[in-house]
Design a protein around this motif. Sequence first.
Motif, PDB file in Angstrom:
ATOM      1  N   PHE A 335       0.726  -0.772   0.260  1.00 31.88           N
ATOM      2  CA  PHE A 335      -0.200  -0.138   0.421  1.00 31.88           C
ATOM      3  C   PHE A 335       0.478   1.323  -0.517  1.00 31.88           C
ATOM      4  O   PHE A 335       0.461   2.586   0.249  1.00 31.88           O
ATOM      5  CB  PHE A 335      -1.167   0.035   1.318  1.00 31.88           C
ATOM      6  CG  PHE A 335      -1.894  -0.596   1.442  1.00 31.88           C
ATOM      7  CD1 PHE A 335      -3.052  -0.981   0.387  1.00 31.88           C
ATOM      8  CD2 PHE A 335      -2.442  -1.941   2.289  1.00 31.88           C
ATOM      9  CE1 PHE A 335      -3.849  -1.907   0.184  1.00 31.88           C
ATOM     10  CE2 PHE A 335      -3.051  -2.908   1.992  1.00 31.88           C
ATOM     11  CZ  PHE A 335      -3.425  -2.447   1.828  1.00 31.88           C
ATOM     12  N   ASN A 336       2.034   0.462   0.406  1.00 29.75           N
ATOM     13  CA  ASN A 336       2.839   2.259   0.738  1.00 29.75           C
ATOM     14  C   ASN A 336       2.815   2.824  -1.264  1.00 29.75           C
ATOM     15  O   ASN A 336       3.281   4.621  -1.045  1.00 29.75           O
ATOM     16  CB  ASN A 336       3.898   1.637   1.093  1.00 29.75           C
ATOM     17  CG  ASN A 336       4.178   0.831   2.476  1.00 29.75           C
ATOM     18  OD1 ASN A 336       3.407   1.493   3.108  1.00 29.75           O
ATOM     19  ND2 ASN A 336       5.165   0.620   2.294  1.00 29.75           N
ATOM     20  N   LYS A 337       3.565   2.276  -2.055  1.00 26.78           N
ATOM     21  CA  LYS A 337       2.830   3.190  -3.274  1.00 26.78           C
ATOM     22  C   LYS A 337       1.518   3.291  -3.812  1.00 26.78           C
ATOM     23  O   LYS A 337       2.137   4.596  -4.311  1.00 26.78           O
ATOM     24  CB  LYS A 337       4.309   2.041  -4.112  1.00 26.78           C
ATOM     25  CG  LYS A 337       5.613   2.020  -3.906  1.00 26.78           C
ATOM     26  CD  LYS A 337       5.692   0.804  -5.081  1.00 26.78           C
ATOM     27  CE  LYS A 337       7.523   0.687  -5.327  1.00 26.78           C
ATOM     28  NZ  LYS A 337       7.452  -0.467  -3.665  1.00 26.78           N
ATOM     29  N   VAL A 338       0.594   3.423  -3.113  1.00 26.30           N
ATOM     30  CA  VAL A 338      -0.583   4.276  -3.400  1.00 26.30           C
ATOM     31  C   VAL A 338      -0.882   4.759  -3.236  1.00 26.30           C
ATOM     32  O   VAL A 338      -1.250   5.959  -3.523  1.00 26.30           O
ATOM     33  CB  VAL A 338      -1.402   2.774  -3.644  1.00 26.30           C
ATOM     34  CG1 VAL A 338      -2.479   3.013  -4.380  1.00 26.30           C
ATOM     35  CG2 VAL A 338      -0.984   1.683  -4.691  1.00 26.30           C
ATOM     36  N   MET A 339      -1.191   4.732  -1.409  1.00 22.80           N
ATOM     37  CA  MET A 339      -1.043   5.715  -0.845  1.00 22.80           C
ATOM     38  C   MET A 339       0.062   6.406   0.063  1.00 22.80           C
ATOM     39  O   MET A 339       0.108   7.312  -1.047  1.00 22.80           O
ATOM     40  CB  MET A 339      -1.774   4.938   0.787  1.00 22.80           C
ATOM     41  CG  MET A 339      -2.771   3.582   0.421  1.00 22.80           C
ATOM     42  SD  MET A 339      -4.847   4.929   0.736  1.00 22.80           S
ATOM     43  CE  MET A 339      -4.400   4.760   2.307  1.00 22.80           C
ATOM     44  N   PHE A 340       0.549   6.255   0.706  1.00 24.96           N
ATOM     45  CA  PHE A 340       1.831   7.557   1.413  1.00 24.96           C
ATOM     46  C   PHE A 340       3.177   6.389   1.482  1.00 24.96           C
ATOM     47  O   PHE A 340       2.502   5.127   2.176  1.00 24.96           O
ATOM     48  CB  PHE A 340       1.348   8.597   2.036  1.00 24.96           C
ATOM     49  CG  PHE A 340       0.422   8.011   2.940  1.00 24.96           C
ATOM     50  CD1 PHE A 340       1.294   8.351   4.386  1.00 24.96           C
ATOM     51  CD2 PHE A 340      -0.165   8.099   2.877  1.00 24.96           C
ATOM     52  CE1 PHE A 340       0.945   7.973   5.385  1.00 24.96           C
ATOM     53  CE2 PHE A 340      -1.567   7.600   4.000  1.00 24.96           C
ATOM     54  CZ  PHE A 340      -0.722   7.581   5.497  1.00 24.96           C
ATOM     55  N   PRO A 341       4.362   6.464   1.611  1.00 28.02           N
ATOM     56  CA  PRO A 341       5.743   5.615   1.957  1.00 28.02           C
ATOM     57  C   PRO A 341       5.401   5.540   3.680  1.00 28.02           C
ATOM     58  O   PRO A 341       5.895   4.465   3.808  1.00 28.02           O
ATOM     59  CB  PRO A 341       6.694   6.662   1.778  1.00 28.02           C
ATOM     60  CG  PRO A 341       5.812   7.188   0.538  1.00 28.02           C
ATOM     61  CD  PRO A 341       4.583   8.354   0.683  1.00 28.02           C
ATOM     62  N   SER A 342       4.981   6.769   4.139  1.00 30.03           N
ATOM     63  CA  SER A 342       5.008   6.287   5.837  1.00 30.03           C
ATOM     64  C   SER A 342       3.539   5.923   6.611  1.00 30.03           C
ATOM     65  O   SER A 342       4.046   5.739   7.243  1.00 30.03           O
ATOM     66  CB  SER A 342       5.484   7.681   6.822  1.00 30.03           C
ATOM     67  OG  SER A 342       3.998   7.971   6.303  1.00 30.03           O
ATOM     68  N   LEU A 343       2.931   5.229   5.306  1.00 32.89           N
ATOM     69  CA  LEU A 343       2.041   4.240   5.735  1.00 32.89           C
ATOM     70  C   LEU A 343       2.661   2.946   6.538  1.00 32.89           C
ATOM     71  O   LEU A 343       2.071   2.711   7.362  1.00 32.89           O
ATOM     72  CB  LEU A 343       1.373   4.257   4.653  1.00 32.89           C
ATOM     73  CG  LEU A 343       0.168   2.668   5.093  1.00 32.89           C
ATOM     74  CD1 LEU A 343      -1.175   3.914   6.139  1.00 32.89           C
ATOM     75  CD2 LEU A 343      -0.930   2.010   3.978  1.00 32.89           C
ATOM     76  N   ARG A 344       3.620   2.703   5.965  1.00 31.88           N
ATOM     77  CA  ARG A 344       4.208   1.170   6.315  1.00 31.88           C
ATOM     78  C   ARG A 344       2.698  -0.208   6.126  1.00 31.88           C
ATOM     79  O   ARG A 344       2.862  -0.439   7.111  1.00 31.88           O
ATOM     80  CB  ARG A 344       4.922   1.050   7.550  1.00 31.88           C
ATOM     81  CG  ARG A 344       5.983   2.412   7.560  1.00 31.88           C
ATOM     82  CD  ARG A 344       6.731   3.021   6.176  1.00 31.88           C
ATOM     83  NE  ARG A 344       7.121   1.707   5.994  1.00 31.88           N
ATOM     84  CZ  ARG A 344       7.812   1.688   5.130  1.00 31.88           C
ATOM     85  NH1 ARG A 344       8.101   2.585   4.102  1.00 31.88           N
ATOM     86  NH2 ARG A 344       8.475   0.476   4.874  1.00 31.88           N
ATOM     87  N   LEU A 345       2.675   0.002   5.477  1.00 35.19           N
ATOM     88  CA  LEU A 345       1.860  -1.770   5.115  1.00 35.19           C
ATOM     89  C   LEU A 345       2.023  -2.572   3.598  1.00 35.19           C
ATOM     90  O   LEU A 345       2.009  -1.567   2.808  1.00 35.19           O
ATOM     91  CB  LEU A 345       0.269  -1.126   4.872  1.00 35.19           C
ATOM     92  CG  LEU A 345      -0.540  -0.984   6.762  1.00 35.19           C
ATOM     93  CD1 LEU A 345      -1.983  -0.392   7.011  1.00 35.19           C
ATOM     94  CD2 LEU A 345      -0.581  -2.078   7.739  1.00 35.19           C
ATOM     95  N   ALA A 346       2.118  -3.483   3.507  1.00 32.70           N
ATOM     96  CA  ALA A 346       2.292  -4.360   2.799  1.00 32.70           C
ATOM     97  C   ALA A 346       1.920  -5.698   2.964  1.00 32.70           C
ATOM     98  O   ALA A 346       1.256  -5.970   4.386  1.00 32.70           O
ATOM     99  CB  ALA A 346       3.657  -4.512   2.277  1.00 32.70           C
ATOM    100  N   PHE A 347       1.468  -6.260   2.032  1.00 30.80           N
ATOM    101  CA  PHE A 347       1.273  -7.590   2.534  1.00 30.80           C
ATOM    102  C   PHE A 347       1.522  -8.946   1.246  1.00 30.80           C
ATOM    103  O   PHE A 347       2.678  -8.719   0.639  1.00 30.80           O
ATOM    104  CB  PHE A 347      -0.535  -7.830   1.895  1.00 30.80           C
ATOM    105  CG  PHE A 347      -0.975  -7.146   1.186  1.00 30.80           C
ATOM    106  CD1 PHE A 347      -0.776  -8.230  -0.581  1.00 30.80           C
ATOM    107  CD2 PHE A 347      -0.788  -6.134   0.368  1.00 30.80           C
ATOM    108  CE1 PHE A 347      -1.480  -7.309  -1.386  1.00 30.80           C
ATOM    109  CE2 PHE A 347      -1.377  -5.541  -0.518  1.00 30.80           C
ATOM    110  CZ  PHE A 347      -1.469  -6.635  -1.980  1.00 30.80           C
ATOM    111  N   LEU A 348       1.513 -10.387   2.218  1.00 32.79           N
ATOM    112  CA  LEU A 348       1.628 -11.595   1.208  1.00 32.79           C
ATOM    113  C   LEU A 348       0.924 -11.943   1.460  1.00 32.79           C
ATOM    114  O   LEU A 348       0.229 -12.400   2.524  1.00 32.79           O
ATOM    115  CB  LEU A 348       3.310 -11.997   1.908  1.00 32.79           C
ATOM    116  CG  LEU A 348       4.069 -12.944   1.714  1.00 32.79           C
ATOM    117  CD1 LEU A 348       4.311 -13.066  -0.121  1.00 32.79           C
ATOM    118  CD2 LEU A 348       5.359 -13.835   2.543  1.00 32.79           C
ATOM    119  N   VAL A 349       0.877 -12.735   0.650  1.00 27.95           N
ATOM    120  CA  VAL A 349      -0.459 -14.121  -0.073  1.00 27.95           C
ATOM    121  C   VAL A 349       0.506 -15.891   0.217  1.00 27.95           C
ATOM    122  O   VAL A 349       1.324 -15.355  -0.975  1.00 27.95           O
ATOM    123  CB  VAL A 349      -1.126 -13.897  -1.213  1.00 27.95           C
ATOM    124  CG1 VAL A 349      -2.147 -14.822  -1.698  1.00 27.95           C
ATOM    125  CG2 VAL A 349      -2.265 -12.809  -1.005  1.00 27.95           C
TER     126      VAL A 349
END
Length: 488
Positions: A335-349
């Motif tokens: 999500f950091n590239k869609v929202m904003f970098p300091s959000l610090r949210l990503a995921f792994l399936v």
Amino acid sequence: MSKRSQGVPLSFLMLDPSRGTGPLHRRLYERLREAILSGTLAPRSRLPSTRTLSRELGLSRGTVEEAFAQLDAEGLLERRVGSGSTVALPEHSRAPRSTRVRGGASSARGAGLSRRGRRMASDVLPPEARDVRPFTPCLPALELFPAKAWARAVARQARALVPERMLSGEPEGFRPLREAIAAHLGPARGVRCDWRQVLVFSSTQQALDLTARLLLDEGDGVWLEEPGYLGARVAFDAAGARLHPVPVDAQGLQVDTGRARAPRARLVYVTPSHQYPLGVTMSLPRRLALLEHARASGMWVLEDDYDSEFRYATRPVAAMQGMDAAGRVLYAGTFNKVMFPSLRLAFLVVPDSLVDAFASARASTEGHAPVLTQAAMADFMEAGHYVAHLRQMRQVYAERRDALLDAWRREGHPALRLGEAEAGMHVTAFLSGRRDAQPRMEERRLGARRLSPLYLGRAREQGWVLGFSGASPAGLRGAVRELSRLLE
């Protein structure tokens, strides 16, 4: 050289290409780094120019430039236009600029570190963007972020805060967010998964690191795209893997080449929907060939889908994970590239067979994303704001890409050739000839990333990765003019 460095013999830098392991630029960098940290090269010593040093050492100028650029990134050298390169003062050399170095520069080759620790300390990623520059790759249009909608989501979740949510929470991630991610990925990316297969991380890099530790033993082979994402190389190198660069062409990863070079590789890292940095899309025959090889050999496929929802000429290409019938693909997104970098949210399936192992490992690792942020993100997605923001950014980035391409046709320097620009948030510019414009690029704060460090092997293209998503059309036009001036 200055008087301070006239007596310093540089013969110790001579490299024999037939001996030793690793790329020549890496070996030269390590010798220079050791000489600086040990005091052999004293503070304020002036080094020869890259042109002079390449001639004296019998190396290409690009190899020497790679080594100097890495030392500059760590704060061990100071490079100024017209003044050359000098060894930094002690306070700079003890505190490299990259925050990713653990333990300080002097501990990177410390006797107390393990072999893996020494690899981790010496593999340094470029620092993340701290300000907005026109060519910074993968930087969102921060001025257009729906801050009010996000603030309302955060406020709602803060008001709903109960004691249970004040605890650490599930290590795999906040369940409503995992459910929202799974619900989004099906129609948007063609990913087939249950919410239980989704794990939340602070960044893709954190997901890569855990994947490497769980799936790789020391010496296991890993295919890496050539050129490719530097963060993947760092994660797998730190795990002790044997890295095999596999070329990328107009159809994506050359699966046959990878199979010939390392048929028993344990894992492959790939960006099939929008290859980083070249921007090509992996063809269907290549995708099918990779999945078949993974099924037959037992290789894991780590698919990084970092920005592929931004496609301009056609609809976004479905993820490879949805084609995987054998359960060999792990799918990473952020999500950091869609929202904003300091959000610090990503995921792994992860595949069903790995769910329990990853859940247990996630429980024993630090860095869980804050529950409040995860809850706000779930709220933001369920209210439809995330999809609306994606839709708007797809249109905005298409306009900015068109502005960059138009400016390039009008004022782009003939020594630069642009690569694919059908998707994503960046385009690659290939440089013909040897023009050492990087110091001036940094001085003018244009933000472009050098292309050559993204190659693992010796054959390297010169150029830059140019972001276009974070700057206005006017800013991009001005940056194109500035880049062309630097190359004159």
